[in-house]
Structures are given as C-alpha cells and as structure tokens.
Design a protein around this motif. Structure first.
Motif, PDB file in Angstrom:
ATOM      1  N   ARG A 206     215.905 147.200   5.106  1.00 47.08           N
ATOM      2  CA  ARG A 206     214.695 147.638   5.801  1.00 47.08           C
ATOM      3  C   ARG A 206     214.554 146.932   7.155  1.00 47.08           C
ATOM      4  NH1 ARG A 206     211.664 150.811   2.717  1.00 47.08           N
ATOM      5  NH2 ARG A 206     212.236 151.003   0.536  1.00 47.08           N
ATOM      6  N   LEU A 207     214.976 145.673   7.222  1.00 47.27           N
ATOM      7  CA  LEU A 207     215.002 144.971   8.516  1.00 47.27           C
ATOM      8  C   LEU A 207     215.984 145.652   9.471  1.00 47.27           C
ATOM      9  CD1 LEU A 207     215.032 141.177   7.528  1.00 47.27           C
ATOM     10  CD2 LEU A 207     213.138 142.485   8.503  1.00 47.27           C
ATOM     11  N   TRP A 208     217.148 146.019   8.948  1.00 38.65           N
ATOM     12  CA  TRP A 208     218.178 146.679   9.750  1.00 38.65           C
ATOM     13  C   TRP A 208     217.661 148.017  10.288  1.00 38.65           C
ATOM     14  CZ3 TRP A 208     221.610 150.937   8.500  1.00 38.65           C
ATOM     15  CH2 TRP A 208     222.712 151.048   9.336  1.00 38.65           C
ATOM     16  N   LEU A 209     216.975 148.782   9.440  1.00 37.99           N
ATOM     17  CA  LEU A 209     216.404 150.051   9.880  1.00 37.99           C
ATOM     18  C   LEU A 209     215.317 149.825  10.936  1.00 37.99           C
ATOM     19  CD1 LEU A 209     216.219 151.841   6.434  1.00 37.99           C
ATOM     20  CD2 LEU A 209     217.715 152.461   8.357  1.00 37.99           C
ATOM     21  N   THR A 210     214.542 148.758  10.782  1.00 40.20           N
ATOM     22  CA  THR A 210     213.523 148.405  11.775  1.00 40.20           C
ATOM     23  C   THR A 210     214.201 148.093  13.111  1.00 40.20           C
ATOM     24  OG1 THR A 210     212.046 147.547  10.065  1.00 40.20           O
ATOM     25  CG2 THR A 210     211.675 146.777  12.313  1.00 40.20           C
ATOM     26  N   GLN A 211     215.266 147.310  13.061  1.00 43.25           N
ATOM     27  CA  GLN A 211     216.015 146.968  14.278  1.00 43.25           C
ATOM     28  C   GLN A 211     216.596 148.225  14.934  1.00 43.25           C
ATOM     29  OE1 GLN A 211     216.238 144.377  16.178  1.00 43.25           O
ATOM     30  NE2 GLN A 211     217.742 145.305  17.535  1.00 43.25           N
ATOM     31  N   MET A 212     217.115 149.126  14.132  1.00 47.61           N
ATOM     32  CA  MET A 212     217.666 150.371  14.678  1.00 47.61           C
ATOM     33  C   MET A 212     216.581 151.198  15.353  1.00 47.61           C
ATOM     34  SD  MET A 212     220.541 151.567  11.963  1.00 47.61           S
ATOM     35  CE  MET A 212     220.964 152.973  12.954  1.00 47.61           C
TER      36      MET A 212
ATOM     37  N   LEU B 220     210.440 137.340  14.971  1.00 43.83           N
ATOM     38  CA  LEU B 220     211.827 137.649  15.339  1.00 43.83           C
ATOM     39  C   LEU B 220     211.888 138.800  16.341  1.00 43.83           C
ATOM     40  CD1 LEU B 220     213.673 137.356  11.907  1.00 43.83           C
ATOM     41  CD2 LEU B 220     213.958 135.865  13.898  1.00 43.83           C
ATOM     42  N   ILE B 221     211.043 139.794  16.137  1.00 40.80           N
ATOM     43  CA  ILE B 221     211.011 140.936  17.056  1.00 40.80           C
ATOM     44  C   ILE B 221     210.508 140.501  18.418  1.00 40.80           C
ATOM     45  CG2 ILE B 221     209.861 143.137  17.537  1.00 40.80           C
ATOM     46  CD1 ILE B 221     209.954 143.648  14.466  1.00 40.80           C
ATOM     47  N   ALA B 222     209.433 139.710  18.454  1.00 38.22           N
ATOM     48  CA  ALA B 222     208.866 139.241  19.721  1.00 38.22           C
ATOM     49  C   ALA B 222     209.875 138.392  20.495  1.00 38.22           C
ATOM     50  CB  ALA B 222     207.590 138.441  19.464  1.00 38.22           C
ATOM     51  N   GLU B 223     210.658 137.608  19.778  1.00 36.65           N
ATOM     52  CA  GLU B 223     211.680 136.767  20.416  1.00 36.65           C
ATOM     53  C   GLU B 223     212.983 137.526  20.643  1.00 36.65           C
ATOM     54  OE1 GLU B 223     212.032 133.500  17.701  1.00 36.65           O
ATOM     55  OE2 GLU B 223     210.099 132.633  18.283  1.00 36.65           O
ATOM     56  N   GLN B 224     213.004 138.814  20.269  1.00 34.70           N
ATOM     57  CA  GLN B 224     214.187 139.676  20.383  1.00 34.70           C
ATOM     58  C   GLN B 224     215.408 139.058  19.701  1.00 34.70           C
ATOM     59  OE1 GLN B 224     214.588 140.693  24.526  1.00 34.70           O
ATOM     60  NE2 GLN B 224     212.927 142.191  24.373  1.00 34.70           N
ATOM     61  N   ARG B 225     215.179 138.535  18.490  1.00 30.76           N
ATOM     62  CA  ARG B 225     216.247 137.884  17.734  1.00 30.76           C
ATOM     63  C   ARG B 225     216.583 138.585  16.425  1.00 30.76           C
ATOM     64  NH1 ARG B 225     214.156 132.820  16.224  1.00 30.76           N
ATOM     65  NH2 ARG B 225     216.004 132.718  14.940  1.00 30.76           N
ATOM     66  N   LEU B 226     215.856 139.656  16.080  1.00 28.15           N
ATOM     67  CA  LEU B 226     216.083 140.317  14.800  1.00 28.15           C
ATOM     68  C   LEU B 226     217.510 140.845  14.684  1.00 28.15           C
ATOM     69  CD1 LEU B 226     215.047 141.269  12.062  1.00 28.15           C
ATOM     70  CD2 LEU B 226     214.154 143.320  13.192  1.00 28.15           C
ATOM     71  N   GLY B 227     217.985 141.519  15.707  1.00 28.08           N
ATOM     72  CA  GLY B 227     219.347 142.050  15.695  1.00 28.08           C
ATOM     73  C   GLY B 227     220.387 140.952  15.565  1.00 28.08           C
ATOM     74  N   GLU B 228     220.167 139.859  16.274  1.00 27.08           N
ATOM     75  CA  GLU B 228     221.091 138.718  16.223  1.00 27.08           C
ATOM     76  C   GLU B 228     221.147 138.106  14.824  1.00 27.08           C
ATOM     77  OE1 GLU B 228     220.710 134.142  17.721  1.00 27.08           O
ATOM     78  OE2 GLU B 228     220.058 135.700  19.133  1.00 27.08           O
TER      79      GLU B 228
ATOM     80  N   MET C 210     206.345 146.160  18.019  1.00 34.94           N
ATOM     81  CA  MET C 210     206.132 147.088  16.923  1.00 34.94           C
ATOM     82  C   MET C 210     205.254 146.398  15.889  1.00 34.94           C
ATOM     83  SD  MET C 210     208.927 148.674  14.290  1.00 34.94           S
ATOM     84  CE  MET C 210     209.242 150.330  14.809  1.00 34.94           C
ATOM     85  N   SER C 211     203.953 146.598  16.008  1.00 33.71           N
ATOM     86  CA  SER C 211     203.051 145.964  15.057  1.00 33.71           C
ATOM     87  C   SER C 211     203.044 146.720  13.730  1.00 33.71           C
ATOM     88  CB  SER C 211     201.647 145.886  15.639  1.00 33.71           C
ATOM     89  OG  SER C 211     201.186 147.191  15.918  1.00 33.71           O
ATOM     90  N   ASN C 212     203.340 148.022  13.770  1.00 34.71           N
ATOM     91  CA  ASN C 212     203.410 148.819  12.555  1.00 34.71           C
ATOM     92  C   ASN C 212     204.856 148.823  12.057  1.00 34.71           C
ATOM     93  OD1 ASN C 212     203.004 150.586  10.487  1.00 34.71           O
ATOM     94  ND2 ASN C 212     202.799 152.392  11.780  1.00 34.71           N
ATOM     95  N   LEU C 213     205.143 148.006  11.082  1.00 32.14           N
ATOM     96  CA  LEU C 213     206.494 147.883  10.545  1.00 32.14           C
ATOM     97  C   LEU C 213     206.678 148.910   9.428  1.00 32.14           C
ATOM     98  CD1 LEU C 213     206.626 143.989  10.505  1.00 32.14           C
ATOM     99  CD2 LEU C 213     207.698 145.512  12.158  1.00 32.14           C
ATOM    100  N   THR C 214     207.010 150.125   9.817  1.00 30.80           N
ATOM    101  CA  THR C 214     207.053 151.267   8.911  1.00 30.80           C
ATOM    102  C   THR C 214     207.942 151.029   7.702  1.00 30.80           C
ATOM    103  OG1 THR C 214     206.742 152.666  10.833  1.00 30.80           O
ATOM    104  CG2 THR C 214     207.468 153.752   8.827  1.00 30.80           C
ATOM    105  N   TYR C 215     209.120 150.485   7.913  1.00 31.83           N
ATOM    106  CA  TYR C 215     210.078 150.298   6.819  1.00 31.83           C
ATOM    107  C   TYR C 215     209.717 149.136   5.904  1.00 31.83           C
ATOM    108  CZ  TYR C 215     212.967 153.430   9.611  1.00 31.83           C
ATOM    109  OH  TYR C 215     213.432 154.504  10.317  1.00 31.83           O
ATOM    110  N   LEU C 216     208.754 148.324   6.322  1.00 33.25           N
ATOM    111  CA  LEU C 216     208.433 147.108   5.572  1.00 33.25           C
ATOM    112  C   LEU C 216     207.044 147.142   4.937  1.00 33.25           C
ATOM    113  CD1 LEU C 216     209.931 144.646   8.184  1.00 33.25           C
ATOM    114  CD2 LEU C 216     210.910 145.247   5.981  1.00 33.25           C
ATOM    115  N   GLN C 217     206.472 148.317   4.826  1.00 33.78           N
ATOM    116  CA  GLN C 217     205.142 148.422   4.223  1.00 33.78           C
ATOM    117  C   GLN C 217     205.197 147.949   2.775  1.00 33.78           C
ATOM    118  OE1 GLN C 217     203.886 152.461   4.791  1.00 33.78           O
ATOM    119  NE2 GLN C 217     203.596 152.185   6.979  1.00 33.78           N
ATOM    120  N   GLY C 218     204.183 147.211   2.383  1.00 35.25           N
ATOM    121  CA  GLY C 218     204.104 146.715   1.018  1.00 35.25           C
ATOM    122  C   GLY C 218     204.625 145.297   0.850  1.00 35.25           C
ATOM    123  N   TYR C 219     205.272 144.755   1.871  1.00 39.50           N
ATOM    124  CA  TYR C 219     205.752 143.374   1.778  1.00 39.50           C
ATOM    125  C   TYR C 219     204.626 142.417   2.163  1.00 39.50           C
ATOM    126  CZ  TYR C 219     210.564 144.786   0.984  1.00 39.50           C
ATOM    127  OH  TYR C 219     211.703 145.304   0.427  1.00 39.50           O
ATOM    128  N   PRO C 220     204.658 141.177   1.661  1.00 41.68           N
ATOM    129  CA  PRO C 220     203.584 140.205   1.939  1.00 41.68           C
ATOM    130  C   PRO C 220     203.469 139.885   3.433  1.00 41.68           C
ATOM    131  CG  PRO C 220     205.114 139.348   0.282  1.00 41.68           C
ATOM    132  CD  PRO C 220     205.679 140.633   0.775  1.00 41.68           C
TER     133      PRO C 220
END
Length: 166
Positions: free
Chosen positions: A154-160, A21-29, A1-11
C-alpha cells in the motif's frame, strides 16, 4: 497527499510517519532500499506456473486453479489488488466451477514480495471465502510477513500515485 487512499484504516501513528516520509520526499527511497529488486514473472504463463508452485506447496487439497493472469482492467483504487473468481458453467447435467485468479497489471513491474503477497491472498480464498481470522492465519502460514507486505504494498501504491505512475 493528506488523504492516503491506499492506507485507510491504519492507525494514525503509522499514517503520520508516512506523511513525514512523503513531506521529506523519502518514501520512494525507503521502499527502494527495502525492496530493490523486481521479478521476472511478466507473462500470464509464468504467473500461472509460479502460482501453481505456491499452491502445491501450501494448498495441495484445495480446488484446482484453471486460470491465473495479469488483468489490466483491475484498477487498484476502485477494485482490489487481485481477484479470485469462481466461474460456474453447466456442462450436460453437471455444474462445473472453475477458479480463476487475476492480478492487477501494475504488479508486473513491482517487487516479487508484493506479487507473492497478492497471490497468497488470492490462494487463501480457495479455502476461506471471507476475510476472517482463519483466512488471515492461512495467509500468514503461506507468507509469514503477510501483514507487513500488505502495508508495504500500500505504501508502494501511494508512492506510485504521488509520482503519477498509478
């Protein structure tokens, strides 16, 4: 997911860490480790009582809240995480305003910290209508970790969304 919809505006440096974290499938963990518990505030009545407790603790002089409820019509992507509305009605020759807070239903099963962040945000709108410096100062007064919790929500919503739950 290159377009992080919930995280727009962050650095970008934060977004690159999230992409890793997403590529390593560790965000949920990571989120599960940081926020292992859910809450038991699953009814509108319980949510109203919990919100009233927060309001009486921090905003005693704010206008009363007439309704607090989970709302399945709030779509977190298109609208918001919660809504604060003032419903005005004419009663006789007077105009009565009633404050309502609605929280997206997705937070019924989430960590209590995320629910608290959303309720604090909506309560702050009782005093400050705009998202200005005074508004965020009030949010941080009620929840010192407000900004971190907003980011983590917003990370949690991205993971969901990644797992197909959102």
């Amino acid at each position: 997911m290159s377009n992080l919809t919930y995280l727009q505006g962050y650095p970008e440096h934060l977004l690159s860490q999230v992409r890793t974290l997403i590529a390593e499938q560790r965000l949920g963990e990571v989120l599960q480790k940081r926020y292992p518990d859910t809450h038991n505030i699953t009814t509108d009545k319980a949510l109203y009582a919990w919100t009233q407790d927060l309001k009486s603790q921090y905003l005693r002089n704010a206008p009363p809240i007439n309704k607090v409820a989970y709302d399945s019509k709030i779509h977190v992507l298109n609208n918001a995480l919660g809504l604060h509305t003032a419903v005005s009605r004419v009663q006789g020759n007077k105009l009565k305003a009633k404050a309502e807070i609605r929280v997206a239903t997705v937070f019924k099963n989430g960590p209590e910290a995320f629910l608290r962040m959303i309720v604090v945000h909506e309560l702050a709108h009782l005093k400050e209508k705009d998202h200005n410096k005074a508004f965020y100062s009030l949010c941080c007064h009620m929840e010192p970790q407000y900004h971190q919790l907003e980011f983590d929500t917003r990370l949690w919503l991205t993971q969901m969304a990644l797992s197909g739950q959102a």
